[in-house]
Design an enzyme around this catalytic site. Structure first.
Site, PDB file in Angstrom:
ATOM      1  N   HIS A 338      13.188  45.711 -78.746  1.00 35.68           N
ATOM      2  CA  HIS A 338      14.427  45.783 -77.965  1.00 35.68           C
ATOM      3  C   HIS A 338      14.785  44.436 -77.342  1.00 35.68           C
ATOM      4  O   HIS A 338      15.939  44.197 -76.979  1.00 35.68           O
ATOM      5  CB  HIS A 338      14.345  46.885 -76.896  1.00 35.68           C
ATOM      6  CG  HIS A 338      13.581  46.538 -75.658  1.00 35.68           C
ATOM      7  ND1 HIS A 338      12.280  46.940 -75.441  1.00 35.68           N
ATOM      8  CD2 HIS A 338      13.927  45.827 -74.566  1.00 35.68           C
ATOM      9  CE1 HIS A 338      11.873  46.500 -74.268  1.00 35.68           C
ATOM     10  NE2 HIS A 338      12.854  45.826 -73.712  1.00 35.68           N
ATOM     11  N   ASP A 384       8.838  50.042 -80.994  1.00 34.69           N
ATOM     12  CA  ASP A 384       9.443  48.964 -80.217  1.00 34.69           C
ATOM     13  C   ASP A 384       8.540  47.735 -80.264  1.00 34.69           C
ATOM     14  O   ASP A 384       7.902  47.361 -79.283  1.00 34.69           O
ATOM     15  CB  ASP A 384       9.671  49.435 -78.780  1.00 34.69           C
ATOM     16  CG  ASP A 384      10.494  48.452 -77.960  1.00 34.69           C
ATOM     17  OD1 ASP A 384      11.065  47.520 -78.553  1.00 34.69           O
ATOM     18  OD2 ASP A 384      10.567  48.639 -76.727  1.00 34.69           O
ATOM     19  N   SER A 469       9.753  43.022 -70.088  1.00 31.62           N
ATOM     20  CA  SER A 469       9.776  43.613 -71.415  1.00 31.62           C
ATOM     21  C   SER A 469       9.221  42.649 -72.457  1.00 31.62           C
ATOM     22  O   SER A 469       9.481  41.447 -72.407  1.00 31.62           O
ATOM     23  CB  SER A 469      11.207  43.984 -71.802  1.00 31.62           C
ATOM     24  OG  SER A 469      11.652  45.111 -71.106  1.00 31.62           O
TER      25      SER A 469
END
Length: 513
Positions: A338, A384, A469
């Site tokens: 992502h 992911d 992230s």
């Protein structure tokens, strides 16, 4: 010379960018492009540089001119409120330079009377580490003081857009004739054949064709019709006052980096969009998970404590997002899909606890990003995970790889360390690398919280946070990379992509055993 091209309408040109009043009557687009230009050959304009400029969460490009071993001349509107500038020397291909320097805001000198509303005194200097001249890198002489250059032919050059939505990765140039003098500080060139500077060329040089002299700096205009340049001869005293031997301003010496050996293909960031206010690029999908993570209630890491972590500045269209990643080999970074999804390019910062102030950095284009082919951003964030291929890095005390997780270990109950530069619980950006100890939940406990249970997800508590992230989750004892930060269920847990589930996929693309 004249370059024949379809005339680009003034109305369209004005629709593309921020508008500013000039002389109190007309509106001009300040973010310039070379319209109707030709490709330059290598070494044809050794004095031009391209610049990647970072301001807050925005990133954009401009041009500049080498006027001395340690000085670049450019437009003030390019570097106004900039955090740092990366300068690329000696190439006709955008971002694929012979040499690059990163220069911080304390090395930027904007004209003290620059007006960001009217763009009067649109001139600035950038002090750089010393560069040596060669066939590909050289200075250009400054304009003569008493010459207004009326009617002279000059060459403008840059890497901006060449037409609507048509991006030039090769250096373009165009011949322009100077209009009659109408201002002591502005040179104007008006054309009727579709040739002009345009968006992306701001700050770039206008140099006389015969007896080359830098007479103008690209400032404002209407694409395909008119370009205004800051008149260099009007600022000779100002330039010399700052670049002479008596100049004693405090300077933090930037680091010098060798350029990428692989070709980096980048999509040019629109200066207009970068300078305008706009909504942040959303990263999330449709479910109620916040995938922009933060290390909350963490501790400051000391230099070299986590040599495997990198910070990533990721360009998606006209926005910059921030993520982390992990060095898993000399040429490979592991991060979250992502983070890199639809990225144009990524700048990777190695070996520092300070965000985007690495020991060195690499810029990597989208063709070096490998996203998991079954990544589902819209619903579950399953798979992911992504790889970034980089130029080779050598290991040191500050830059080193982390071993991958063991295949058959689920690490339930183990303590692990998450690290990153994201915002804290008060929403404030962390300039120093943070880390936190977290215990890994059982699969059943994890599945009670997430939308769609999967063996490929590790859950920990309490949680990390926004900006982390893609960063690493590494076991505390016998350090192994067991997770890649993926999503957050606020107040309860954080989800990580389980690295052991993707060992075959990683090996397939990297050859790592």
């Amino acid at each position: 010379m004249q370059v024949l091209l379809v005339f680009l309408s003034v109305a369209f040109a004005l629709s593309l960018g921020a508008k500013l009043p000039l002389d109190g009557t007309q509106n001009f687009n300040i973010h310039q492009r070379i319209f109707g230009g030709k490709d330059a050959h290598k070494g044809q304009f050794p004095y031009i540089v391209s610049m990647h400029i970072r301001r807050a969460n925005e990133s954009y490009i401009c041009g500049g001119s080498i006027i001395d071993h340690t000085w670049i001349l450019t437009a003030a509107h390019c570097i106004h409120n900039a955090d740092w500038v990366k300068i690329f020397y000696g190439s006709t291909t955008l971002w694929n330079s012979e040499l690059s320097h990163v220069v911080y805001s304390d090395n930027i000198i904007e004209h003290e009377n620059y007006d960001n509303g009217t763009h009067v005194n649109d001139i600035a200097l950038i002090r750089t580490p010393r560069v040596e001249y060669s066939e590909l890198i050289n200075k250009v002489s400054l304009a003569d003081r008493g010459n207004d250059y009326e009617g002279a032919w000059a060459v403008a050059s840059g890497w901006g857009e060449i037409a609507h939505n048509s991006i030039s990765k090769s250096l373009q140039f165009v011949g322009l004739q100077i209009d009659r003098k109408s201002s002591n500080t502005i040179i104007r060139s008006t054309t009727w054949d579709g040739t002009s500077c345009g968006r992306g060329d701001s700050g770039g040089p206008l140099v006389t064709q015969d007896d080359p002299k830098l007479i103008g700096i690209t400032s404002t205009g209407i694409g395909g019709y008119l370009t205004n340049f800051c008149r260099v001869s009007a600022y000779l005293d100002w330039i010399r006052s700052h670049t002479g031997l008596e100049y004693k301003a405090r300077v933090r010496e930037p680091k010098t980096y060798n350029s990428l050996t692989m070709q980096v293909l980048l999509v040019v960031l629109s200066v207009t969009c970068a300078l305008s206010h706009g909504a942040k690029l959303p990263l999330g999908g449709t479910q109620n998970f916040d995938i922009q993570q933060r290390i909350q209630k963490g501790k400051d890491a000391h230099k070299g404590q986590f040599p495997y972590i990198v910070s990533l500045a990721i360009s998606k269209k006209n926005r910059i997002t921030e993520c982390g990643g992990s060095i898993i080999d000399n040429n490979w970074i592991l991060t979250a899909a992502h983070c890199t999804h639809n990225a144009d390019w990524v700048e990777i910062f190695y070996g520092s606890t300070k965000y985007e102030q690495g020991e060195f950095s690499h810029v990597v284009g989208s063709d070096n990003i490998i996203e998991h082919e079954n990544y589902d951003m819209a619903t579950t964030h399953v798979n992911d995970i992504a790889l970034i291929r980089t130029p080779r890095v050598e290991y040191s005390e500050l830059v080193n790889k982390v071993s991958l997780a063991d295949r058959d270990n689920d690490y339930v109950g183990a303590w692990a360390i998450a690290s990153g530069w994201g915002k804290n619980e008060y929403g404030r950006k962390q300039e120093n690398l943070q880390f936190i100890d977290l215990q890994i939940h059982s699969k059943m406990n994890c599945w009670n919280y997430i939308y769609k249970p999967s063996d490929t997800i590790i859950c920990v508590g309490p949680f990390v946070g926004e900006g982390d992230s893609g960063g690493p989750l590494v076991t505390r004892d016998d350090p192994k990379l067991v997770g890649v930060t993926s999503f957050l269920d606020p107040g309860r847990l954080s989800g990580f992509s389980r690295v052991s589930s993707y060992l075959d996929w990683i090996r397939k693309h990297t050859g790592l055993q």
